[in-house]
Motif scaffolding. Structure first.
Motif, PDB file in Angstrom:
ATOM      1  N   SER A 292      46.210  36.561  49.872  1.00 47.59           N
ATOM      2  CA  SER A 292      45.869  37.977  49.776  1.00 47.59           C
ATOM      3  C   SER A 292      45.489  38.317  48.338  1.00 47.59           C
ATOM      4  N   SER A 293      44.379  39.004  48.182  1.00 42.10           N
ATOM      5  CA  SER A 293      43.908  39.364  46.847  1.00 42.10           C
ATOM      6  C   SER A 293      44.776  40.422  46.185  1.00 42.10           C
ATOM      7  N   ASP A 294      45.667  41.037  46.961  1.00 39.56           N
ATOM      8  CA  ASP A 294      46.654  41.935  46.355  1.00 39.56           C
ATOM      9  C   ASP A 294      47.401  41.223  45.236  1.00 39.56           C
ATOM     10  N   ARG A 295      47.736  39.971  45.459  1.00 41.00           N
ATOM     11  CA  ARG A 295      48.503  39.212  44.477  1.00 41.00           C
ATOM     12  C   ARG A 295      47.723  39.044  43.182  1.00 41.00           C
ATOM     13  N   PHE A 296      46.423  38.835  43.292  1.00 39.48           N
ATOM     14  CA  PHE A 296      45.599  38.662  42.097  1.00 39.48           C
ATOM     15  C   PHE A 296      45.570  39.945  41.269  1.00 39.48           C
ATOM     16  N   LEU A 297      45.406  41.065  41.957  1.00 38.08           N
ATOM     17  CA  LEU A 297      45.316  42.341  41.249  1.00 38.08           C
ATOM     18  C   LEU A 297      46.639  42.689  40.580  1.00 38.08           C
ATOM     19  N   VAL A 298      47.749  42.497  41.267  1.00 35.70           N
ATOM     20  CA  VAL A 298      49.058  42.785  40.687  1.00 35.70           C
ATOM     21  C   VAL A 298      49.318  41.899  39.470  1.00 35.70           C
ATOM     22  N   HIS A 299      48.904  40.635  39.563  1.00 40.32           N
ATOM     23  CA  HIS A 299      49.054  39.724  38.429  1.00 40.32           C
ATOM     24  C   HIS A 299      48.295  40.244  37.210  1.00 40.32           C
TER      25      HIS A 299
END
Length: 380
Positions: A292-299
């Motif tokens: 999930s790209s959510d993880r990339f953005l939060v990182h």
């Protein structure tokens, strides 16, 4: 003028909630701020006085910085300063500045004024005149007025020739510890100059002082931009800006191929010059397959926060003929706001077409671009 420095960092900081010299301020520990300010002012030797057992923590906090040594302090400030003096390698005639680690916002001009005052005085300290009217009221009820004329608020660093402060401490016979080094030198017969201090040179004493110090840190506004493209392939839905949108195709990519969040992630990393999404999440790594790209953005947001930064606003544009984005736009904005901890009015998502031109116009793929504004501590 060459000078050495002692940073007193052995206190418990209990009134500030404990360990104030190690707490984060603008993306780095308070102690590191104080150290870097003195180094920038020209200190060629710095001794950091630490509490017992804090040596490893100091090495971690000051990693990458040279020209310092740590020494364990005592149970009082005076004992800690004496330990710092004993650890110095400078000659007796060299100026020594003694500074509280809990005063991280030290302007270079204050150091210059102290060194200049030492040319005609035995010691010098920065001070501010008392501006507020003073009241007596030990029981919480006003009992009188105190005259503020001639009163000053003492700050640090305090400056002395090494031989002067060492001889003054050797002569101190009072069982009561001194308030500071200026008192020790004055009691020994020395003339101590009061030079202009600086309101920014506040001491972090209470928890609320950290919010004030954060507001006083010099800041800069950074702009970051990101761009991402994915091609269409067989599927029944597509992820866009963190929302699953029903569609007769899907975007093809190693992760969930959310082009909106990928562009936004790159924009955040770009604002802090921290590489791009491929550096942090290589498409060759099977760990990120279908992620999930959510993880990339939060990182990326966490990387901004680690630098002491604050995301001000974000703007994402999706470029495609289909699917139609308008009915999903509010949900996309809310999802991004939730992921980044932003108010909804700081998040913009919009869509446009290319009027049938190019690969997006031919329906071969979807593109996204993003722009972000980040508020960061100014580089030293």
């Amino acid at each position: 003028m060459r000078f050495s420095d002692i940073i007193v960092a052995a206190g418990s900081g209990s009134r500030a909630g404990g360990d104030k010299q190690w707490r984060d301020l603008g993306g780095q520990p308070v102690l590191r701020h104080s150290f870097e300010a003195l180094r920038a002012a020209g200190a060629e030797e710095i001794v950091v006085v630490l509490a017992p057992g804090a040596e490893a923590r100091a090495r971690e906090t000051l990693a990458g910085l040279e020209g310092w040594r740590g020494v364990v302090g005592g149970s009082t400030r005076a004992a800690s300063v004496r330990a710092g003096l004993a650890a110095l390698a400078c000659p007796p005639g060299q100026p020594v500045l003694i500074h509280d680690a809990a005063r991280p916002l030290l302007p270079k001009a204050v150091v210059q004024r102290l060194l200049e005052a030492l040319e005609t005085h035995d010691g010098a300290l920065p001070a501010l005149p008392v501006a507020d009217s003073l009241r007596r009221g030990p029981a919480g009820t006003m009992e009188g007025v105190a005259d503020r004329e001639g009163l000053w608020r003492a700050q640090t660093p305090q400056a002395f020739k090494r031989s002067v402060i060492e001889l003054a401490y050797a002569a101190w016979a009072d069982e009561q510890p001194p308030a500071d080094e200026a008192e020790v030198v004055q009691r020994h017969g020395g003339r101590v100059a009061l030079v202009a201090g600086d309101p920014r040179l506040m001491k972090l004493t209470y928890p609320e002082d950290f919010a004030m110090a954060e507001a006083l840190l010099p800041r800069q506004i950074r702009i970051g931009s990101g761009y991402d493209v994915h091609r269409w392939g067989p599927g029944g839905s597509v992820w866009l800006c963190g929302i699953e949108v029903p569609h007769d195709q899907t975007l093809i990519g190693h992760s969930d191929a959310d082009a909106g969040l990928h562009a936004l992630t790159d924009a955040l990393l770009g604002a802090i010059a921290d590489g791009d999404i491929g550096d942090h999440f290589p498409p060759t790594d099977p760990k990120w397959k279908g992620a999930s790209s959510d993880r990339f953005l939060v990182h990326a947001a966490e990387r901004v926060k680690a630098r002491g930064g604050r995301i001000v606003n974000v703007d994402v544009t999706l470029i495609c003929e289909r699917p139609k984005v308008k009915s999903h736009r509010d949900a996309m904005r809310q999802r991004i706001a939730d992921l980044l901890g932003l108010p909804l009015d700081a998040v913009s998502v919009k869509a446009t077409t290319t009027e049938g031109l190019g690969f997006t116009g031919r329906g071969e793929g979807l593109a996204a671009q993003a722009v972000v504004t980040v508020d960061l501590p100014a580089s030293t």
